[in-house]
Enzyme design. Structure first.
Site, PDB file in Angstrom:
ATOM      1  N   SER A  25       1.122  -0.604   0.578  1.00 40.86           N
ATOM      2  CA  SER A  25      -0.191   0.028   0.058  1.00 40.86           C
ATOM      3  C   SER A  25       1.212   0.926  -0.179  1.00 40.86           C
ATOM      4  O   SER A  25       1.671   1.213   0.372  1.00 40.86           O
ATOM      5  CB  SER A  25      -1.163   0.250   1.553  1.00 40.86           C
ATOM      6  N   THR A  31       5.642   3.760   0.842  1.00 34.11           N
ATOM      7  CA  THR A  31       5.297   3.005   0.531  1.00 34.11           C
ATOM      8  C   THR A  31       5.401   2.124   1.243  1.00 34.11           C
ATOM      9  O   THR A  31       6.628   1.740   1.485  1.00 34.11           O
ATOM     10  CB  THR A  31       5.494   3.255  -0.554  1.00 34.11           C
ATOM     11  N   LYS A  47       7.484  -0.830   5.906  1.00 38.58           N
ATOM     12  CA  LYS A  47       7.183   1.089   5.313  1.00 38.58           C
ATOM     13  C   LYS A  47       8.437   1.426   4.629  1.00 38.58           C
ATOM     14  O   LYS A  47       9.188   2.219   5.604  1.00 38.58           O
ATOM     15  CB  LYS A  47       7.268   1.834   6.490  1.00 38.58           C
ATOM     16  N   ASP A 146      -5.432   8.356  15.122  1.00 40.69           N
ATOM     17  CA  ASP A 146      -6.059   8.397  13.574  1.00 40.69           C
ATOM     18  C   ASP A 146      -6.395   6.718  13.672  1.00 40.69           C
ATOM     19  O   ASP A 146      -6.041   5.759  13.160  1.00 40.69           O
ATOM     20  CB  ASP A 146      -4.892   8.105  12.333  1.00 40.69           C
TER      21      ASP A 146
HETATM   22  C1  LIG Z   1      -1.328  -8.452   4.914  1.00 36.81           C
HETATM   23  N1  LIG Z   1      -0.646  -6.930   5.975  1.00 36.81           N
HETATM   24  C2  LIG Z   1       0.099  -5.838   5.613  1.00 36.81           C
HETATM   25  O1  LIG Z   1       0.030  -5.355   4.717  1.00 36.81           O
HETATM   26  C3  LIG Z   1       1.333  -5.721   6.652  1.00 36.81           C
HETATM   27  C4  LIG Z   1       1.295  -4.250   6.875  1.00 36.81           C
HETATM   28  C5  LIG Z   1       1.866  -3.676   7.571  1.00 36.81           C
HETATM   29  O2  LIG Z   1       2.923  -2.081   6.744  1.00 36.81           O
HETATM   30  C6  LIG Z   1       2.761  -1.345   8.264  1.00 36.81           C
HETATM   31  C7  LIG Z   1       1.516  -0.493   8.740  1.00 36.81           C
HETATM   32  C8  LIG Z   1       1.886   0.110   9.403  1.00 36.81           C
HETATM   33  C9  LIG Z   1       3.636   0.836   9.611  1.00 36.81           C
HETATM   34  N2  LIG Z   1       4.008   1.728  10.831  1.00 36.81           N
HETATM   35  C10 LIG Z   1       3.068   2.291  12.216  1.00 36.81           C
HETATM   36  O3  LIG Z   1       2.417   1.615  12.475  1.00 36.81           O
HETATM   37  N3  LIG Z   1       3.803   2.896  12.564  1.00 36.81           N
HETATM   38  C11 LIG Z   1       2.891   3.099  13.860  1.00 36.81           C
HETATM   39  C12 LIG Z   1       3.409   4.714  14.612  1.00 36.81           C
HETATM   40  C13 LIG Z   1       3.026   4.939  15.745  1.00 36.81           C
HETATM   41  C14 LIG Z   1       2.358   3.882  16.264  1.00 36.81           C
HETATM   42  S1  LIG Z   1       1.602   4.994  18.487  1.00 36.81           S
HETATM   43  C15 LIG Z   1       1.738   6.484  18.045  1.00 36.81           C
HETATM   44  C16 LIG Z   1       0.784   7.096  16.984  1.00 36.81           C
HETATM   45  O4  LIG Z   1       0.022   6.425  16.229  1.00 36.81           O
HETATM   46  O5  LIG Z   1       1.438   7.917  16.045  1.00 36.81           O
HETATM   47  C17 LIG Z   1       1.646   3.142  15.798  1.00 36.81           C
HETATM   48  F1  LIG Z   1       0.855   2.457  16.272  1.00 36.81           F
HETATM   49  C18 LIG Z   1       2.741   2.462  14.876  1.00 36.81           C
HETATM   50  C19 LIG Z   1       4.589   0.212   8.960  1.00 36.81           C
HETATM   51  F2  LIG Z   1       6.072   0.393   9.153  1.00 36.81           F
HETATM   52  C20 LIG Z   1       4.093  -0.928   8.305  1.00 36.81           C
HETATM   53  C21 LIG Z   1       2.946  -4.189   8.472  1.00 36.81           C
HETATM   54  C22 LIG Z   1       2.361  -5.404   9.130  1.00 36.81           C
HETATM   55  N4  LIG Z   1       1.592  -5.802   7.551  1.00 36.81           N
END
Ligand SMILES: CNC(=O)c1cc(Oc2ccc(NC(=O)Nc3ccc(SCC(=O)O)c(F)c3)c(F)c2)ccn1
Length: 317
Positions: A25, A31, A47, A146
């Site tokens: 995505s 990305t 990411k 969010d």
């Molecule tokens: C079918 N499976 C998938 O498609 C898939 C995709 C995937 O991609 C990502 C998604 C999200 C992130 N990043 C992220 O979550 N960061 C983050 C930052 C701050 C806070 S907490 C405070 C706040 O929100 O500001 C938080 F909770 C989270 C990433 F690096 C990769 C990971 C696993 N599986």
């Protein structure tokens, strides 16, 4: 962010260890790909900053900040960061891969998932609350701002991890800094946004109460398997209704009479999405009310619910 301090405790992953990239995505200006780690023999998610656009200093810092935040917020119900890949022509953060995707899909792809038994739905709500409560109990409190079903990911056994696909500056509750709101992603949804956020005034004191509103909307979505405000297509119309007190329907048409602990859950939702932020409970208070509900089930109940999903998923492939 000082990359030195960050990578002193976080593994630096060489780019050539990341193979079999598959596009997943595209976020704000990030990305996401699925990849294999050739030494660890596992799937990972990476990411990256847009690999076409030159990696600007601001974007790089934003991703570094995200790595730092994720590293500090390590918890069972927050997506786990494995490391960063920091090479001149390639920069990304590496996290665990959540093979069952987002809660959004589990709830609304009813052909793939015709049955979603109550024990699993309650465990999902409980684990989301555990994750968000953990963020709120950090010092200083970490605000998500969010929360939506697209940002709730599910692992192989349908356990929840909180994620944040959006790539925008990180916000923390700090009394000194005027807390401007995180700009909603272009085309982002506003159905999880509390009314006080529609016109953010500079100093907002009740920040943690933002996530509680979003959590209440997610509760309704999990229990009803319906899209909140589905019939109002125009975001402006939704904002107008919400400001005037309209909320998702808590009648039997949306929340079946056989919903376990229906009264308690409806009370948590209606208090959680109150127009006045201070009338909303904290996530900790939600956890206290959810715990006795979960205790009514044992592992077999959850395993049966997961088994049911895996069986129907196999049939629908
Ligand atoms: C079918 N499976 C998938 O498609 C898939 C995709 C995937 O991609 C990502 C998604 C999200 C992130 N990043 C992220 O979550 N960061 C983050 C930052 C701050 C806070 S907490 C405070 C706040 O929100 O500001 C938080 F909770 C989270 C990433 F690096 C990769 C990971 C696993 N599986």
């Amino acid at each position: 962010v000082n990359i030195g301090t960050l990578t002193s405790t976080l593994p630096v992953i060489p780019y050539q260890k990341l193979t079999d990239l598959h596009y997943l995505s595209k976020g704000g200006f990030g990305t996401v790909f699925k990849a294999q780690h050739s030494d660890w023999r596992t799937s990972v998610a990476i990411k990256c900053l847009k690999i076409d656009s030159p990696v600007g200093e601001r974007e790089r810092n934003s991703l570094l900040k995200e790595a730092e935040v994720l590293h500090k917020a390590r918890f069972n119900y927050i997506i786990q960061i494995y490391g960063v890949c920091n090479e001149p022509e390639f920069f990304c953060i590496v996290t665990e891969y959540m093979c069952n995707g987002s809660l959004d899909r589990l709830l609304h792809e009813k052909d793939s998932y015709p049955h979603l038994h109550w024990p699993l739905r309650l465990r999902i709500l409980y684990q989301i609350a555990l994750g968000v409560n953990f963020l709120h109990k950090m010092t200083p409190p970490l605000l998500h701002h969010d929360l939506k079903t697209q940002n709730i990911l599910l692992d192989g056994e349908f356990h929840v991890k909180i994620a944040d696909f959006g790539l925008s500056k990180w916000r923390q509750l700090s009394i000194s800094k005027g807390s401007g709101s995180k700009p909603t992603e272009i085309g982002g949804t506003i159905i999880y946004m509390p009314p006080e956020e529609y016109h953010p005034n500079r100093i907002r004191k009740t920040d943690v109460k933002y996530d509680m509103y979003s959590y209440a909307i997610i509760m309704w979505e999990v229990l009803s398997r319906q899209i909140p405000f589905e019939d109002t297509i125009n975001p402006m119309q939704i904002m107008f209704c919400v400001i005037n007190g309209t909320r998702p329907d808590t009648g039997a048409g949306s929340l079946p009479d056989d919903t376990p602990s229906r009264e308690t859950l409806v009370r948590l939702m209606t208090c959680g999405w109150a127009g006045e932020p201070n009338d909303r409970p904290t996530l900790l208070q939600c956890l206290m009310e959810l715990e006795p509900m979960l205790r009514r089930y044992d592992d077999i109940d959850f395993l049966e619910a997961v088994f049911e999903i895996k069986k129907s998923k196999r049939r629908s492939v």
